[in-house]
Design an enzyme around this catalytic site. Sequence first.
Site, PDB file in Angstrom:
ATOM      1  N   LYS A   1      32.967 -31.900 -24.981  1.00  0.00           N
ATOM      2  CA  LYS A   1      32.898 -30.753 -24.026  1.00  0.00           C
ATOM      3  C   LYS A   1      31.822 -31.139 -23.057  1.00  0.00           C
ATOM      4  O   LYS A   1      32.096 -30.652 -22.115  1.00  0.00           O
ATOM      5  CB  LYS A   1      32.058 -29.566 -25.010  1.00  0.00           C
ATOM      6  CG  LYS A   1      32.020 -28.299 -24.489  1.00  0.00           C
ATOM      7  CD  LYS A   1      31.510 -27.312 -25.362  1.00  0.00           C
ATOM      8  CE  LYS A   1      30.098 -27.358 -25.960  1.00  0.00           C
ATOM      9  NZ  LYS A   1      29.836 -27.358 -27.167  1.00  0.00           N
TER      10      LYS A   1
ATOM     11  N   GLU B   1      19.584 -24.572 -24.820  1.00  0.00           N
ATOM     12  CA  GLU B   1      19.576 -25.926 -24.916  1.00  0.00           C
ATOM     13  C   GLU B   1      18.491 -26.988 -25.724  1.00  0.00           C
ATOM     14  O   GLU B   1      17.431 -26.386 -25.805  1.00  0.00           O
ATOM     15  CB  GLU B   1      19.876 -26.787 -23.684  1.00  0.00           C
ATOM     16  CG  GLU B   1      21.091 -26.268 -22.877  1.00  0.00           C
ATOM     17  CD  GLU B   1      22.320 -27.235 -23.385  1.00  0.00           C
ATOM     18  OE1 GLU B   1      22.348 -28.472 -23.570  1.00  0.00           O
ATOM     19  OE2 GLU B   1      23.305 -26.644 -23.639  1.00  0.00           O
ATOM     20  N   ARG B   2      18.859 -27.649 -26.482  1.00  0.00           N
ATOM     21  CA  ARG B   2      17.827 -28.450 -27.213  1.00  0.00           C
ATOM     22  C   ARG B   2      17.255 -29.631 -26.358  1.00  0.00           C
ATOM     23  O   ARG B   2      18.038 -30.104 -25.396  1.00  0.00           O
ATOM     24  CB  ARG B   2      18.379 -29.312 -28.523  1.00  0.00           C
ATOM     25  CG  ARG B   2      18.993 -28.508 -29.683  1.00  0.00           C
ATOM     26  CD  ARG B   2      19.714 -29.296 -30.449  1.00  0.00           C
ATOM     27  NE  ARG B   2      20.296 -28.328 -31.798  1.00  0.00           N
ATOM     28  CZ  ARG B   2      21.651 -27.873 -31.440  1.00  0.00           C
ATOM     29  NH1 ARG B   2      22.406 -28.341 -30.325  1.00  0.00           N
ATOM     30  NH2 ARG B   2      22.052 -27.074 -32.423  1.00  0.00           N
TER      31      ARG B   2
END
Length: 461
Positions: A162, A188-189
């Site tokens: 992705k 997001e991490r």
Amino acid sequence: MDSLQKQRLTIGTIVEVHGPVVIIDCTQLPPLRQALFTCFDHMSYLFEVHQHLDERYIRAITLHGTAGLSRGMSVYDTGEPLHVPVSEHCLGRLLNIFGEPLDGQPPLPKTDFRNIHAKPLPLSEAIGISGILETGIKVIDLLCPFVKGGKTGLFGGAGVGKTVLVMEFIHAVSAIHKGVSVFAGVGERIREAHELWREMQQAGVMDDTLMVFGQMDESPGVRFRVALSALTYAEYLRDTLHKEVLFVVDNVFRFVQAGSEISSLLGRMPATVGYQPTLTSEVAELQERILSTRQGAITSVQAVYVPADDMTDPAVSAILSHLDTTVILSRDQASKGIYPAIDPLRSSSKLMDRHTLGERHYTVAEKVREHLARYHELEDIIAMLGIEELSALDRQIVMRARKLQRYLTQPFAVLAQHSKQTGASVPLAQTLTDCEAFLAGDYDDLSEDQCYMRGSMQDQP
């Protein structure tokens, strides 16, 4: 801000702190979505008004951590909703929800600001779908073309490519259309954000890209509003630079989750499957601002997580209703070495009709899809009995379908330094010509390996 100015803008005091929710006793009720702040240890803590409890008390969501907040602290009014500094020099930067730098570079010049809650453009100024936005990616341009100024959903789990596909989209917009990109990282991490930032720099696409991150460890208020903050920059680039803008959101489902979290904190009664009662309007508020004008276009690519692979989930359904193109990334395709791992039979586009695509494109796409569908139907028979048991016509269809499947793979420019393969961008007209030749049997003598991971069939294998 000096003490006299603070005194003039004092609006109330904190009376309760419940995690990211703060209840404020106000001398004068601020409007909903107003930005408020308090000061602690030489730092400003921003709040956003979400609920009026009565004529005195409001509930606000913090946009910073709540450590250090206490009862009795004075709260001040900024006089306006949350806004971000905008500048022509924002490209190539990594910013947070407030437009502050995360890349260690100097802040953006604070000479011009935009409200993140801007209203959508009037219908009189918006323009409709204006055709296909070519990406140079064969399988997408052929079977699920992007709508110029439209919205595309990218459905896929971890490890199916992705992020690579998103980077290739950004590269295509920059290289083919001389456009710019805005990336919104919702929840997001920090590891993911850092890796993506470095990969974008290595791929050479960061100079035409702006990245805005609201990380997973931040307040739900940040995760809920960071997409609007990034969209504000996209609107600015559309209106100011008059270019193609690719607006990438990863992940829209985390935006919905943040809204659900806030709804619960505000004490609202959950609706279907536990989601917030305002789900549809919150998704629409984001989606309806993604518009094109005569000066420029915003084309959106949105990664969407599907909980339990259930496409009927209310959150997924609310997002799907706004999409023009649906791209499904398949782990089964990835396991076969088919990259990009797009499932051509489950992916679709609202542009797939003769009027929009033209007779040639539509006919070729349908025939390719028919071949791939027939091959999919016969896979179990081939596995059990062997291809020799098929009729001559089915054998011919299977062999051509397998070559088409491998032809629709493609080396990406953003992976050139890792794969040691030069990236290939194939114009749509060339893709149609190659597929017509496959369907006519012109390449029946070629091996499947000769069709795999190359650009057009005219390129050297």
